[in-house]
Design an enzyme around this catalytic site. Sequence first.
Site, PDB file in Angstrom:
ATOM      1  N   ARG A 114      56.905  -6.505  -8.197  1.00 53.45           N
ATOM      2  CA  ARG A 114      56.667  -7.373  -7.060  1.00 53.45           C
ATOM      3  C   ARG A 114      56.314  -6.351  -5.947  1.00 53.45           C
ATOM      4  O   ARG A 114      55.655  -5.867  -5.670  1.00 53.45           O
ATOM      5  CB  ARG A 114      57.721  -8.455  -7.052  1.00 53.45           C
TER       6      ARG A 114
ATOM      7  N   LYS B 193      70.728 -16.783   0.418  1.00 52.21           N
ATOM      8  CA  LYS B 193      69.530 -17.105   0.863  1.00 52.21           C
ATOM      9  C   LYS B 193      69.492 -18.477   0.097  1.00 52.21           C
ATOM     10  O   LYS B 193      70.211 -19.113  -0.300  1.00 52.21           O
ATOM     11  CB  LYS B 193      68.489 -16.182   0.097  1.00 52.21           C
TER      12      LYS B 193
ATOM     13  N   TYR C 229      60.684 -47.233 -16.427  1.00 54.19           N
ATOM     14  CA  TYR C 229      59.291 -47.155 -16.691  1.00 54.19           C
ATOM     15  C   TYR C 229      58.895 -46.854 -18.047  1.00 54.19           C
ATOM     16  O   TYR C 229      59.471 -45.852 -18.832  1.00 54.19           O
ATOM     17  CB  TYR C 229      58.799 -45.981 -15.680  1.00 54.19           C
TER      18      TYR C 229
ATOM     19  N   MET D 249      62.577 -42.033  -9.361  1.00 55.44           N
ATOM     20  CA  MET D 249      62.757 -41.387  -7.854  1.00 55.44           C
ATOM     21  C   MET D 249      64.165 -41.684  -7.414  1.00 55.44           C
ATOM     22  O   MET D 249      64.767 -40.692  -6.868  1.00 55.44           O
ATOM     23  CB  MET D 249      61.743 -41.768  -7.047  1.00 55.44           C
TER      24      MET D 249
END
Length: 378
Positions: free
Chosen positions: A134, A36, A267, A315
């Site tokens: 669950r 998965k 930054y 990023m």
Amino acid sequence: MSRERALARVDRGAIRANARLLARAAGRAELMAVVKADGYGHGATAAALAALEGGARRLAVATAAESEALRSDGIGAPLLVMGPLVGREVARAIAAHADIVAWTPQACLAAAAAGRAAGRPARVHLKLDTGMGRLGARPEDVAALVEAADRPGIEVAGIMTHFATADLPAAADGGFFREQLLRFRAAADALRPRFPGAALHAANSAATLRAEEGLDARLDVVRCGIALYGCSPFGANPDEHGLRPAMSLVSYVAAVKTVRSMESVGYGRAWRASRGTRVAAVPIGYGDGYSRSLSNRAEVLVGGRRRPVVGTISMDQLTVELGPDGVEEVGDEVVLIGRQGDERITVEEIARLRDTINYEVTTGLGTARVRRVHEDGP
């Protein structure tokens, strides 16, 4: 030398070897390879094929779309969709010749209808909640589930549960793993006469590899995911169980500059040089899944040596201190996960620094910007 900014190399040979190891650990039980979430970020089809070559007999995914994708790639192995399905997803999974999971009478009714429409019984695995909290039928709901499942249009192919604490040390789980296993065995023993062909399965990677006297959770099938990819289900060193990590993450040195003492990089000026030193810019960042939380914490491999990530991860970029005498140059390979020379950075190391689990590290590497290359090791 030509380099890519963000490249994940996936060793199919490692997945094959891990599947062989897990198949041996499963004993008489069959290995179900869980692929998965795009094979935990490794590529579902490539992982499925390698796992089957290594001895897996079944596959598992989480969604109807994942089952369709494997079938469209020509994979015909027995397949289980483990997640909840709604509306047309039930019919889609059945059309893909996948087994599905049910834990309510309503789910059984939907499966029976889809089976009748497909002209063959829907193969259903009844899920029991033994403590995960669950999905799954609680003990007081099992009778109604069984009555709904025992009807035309349904073949009960399995009875299953899921462990909440199998990955914890025995001393830390308070005996809950044992408690869940005993609950499941008692419930399964009661249901087996009614569904004699149903395979019993509960063990994940941790339960398959967990060595504890008197506790054998392997039953008929084991469902192994994270260990298939060479990651420790216990968050430890994969070598402890003979697992071979299948993924490495690499980039390259895009620029090198010298910074003076007390000059900052990145930054927020979150890092300042304590001396004159050389700093490399590497074109990979949190937009690729290399988390910003690793800023000023992680290390990478350059020139076969560990180098600290300094400054705030952006990023698209991060920066690495090479040291005053660093000789690395533009174009040199940077390994963020994997081996270089005699050094290695594991997924587990990255997970600890992020205060998370190895699952999140591999699945979080975005496929849109991190290209996967599947290599065929031994």
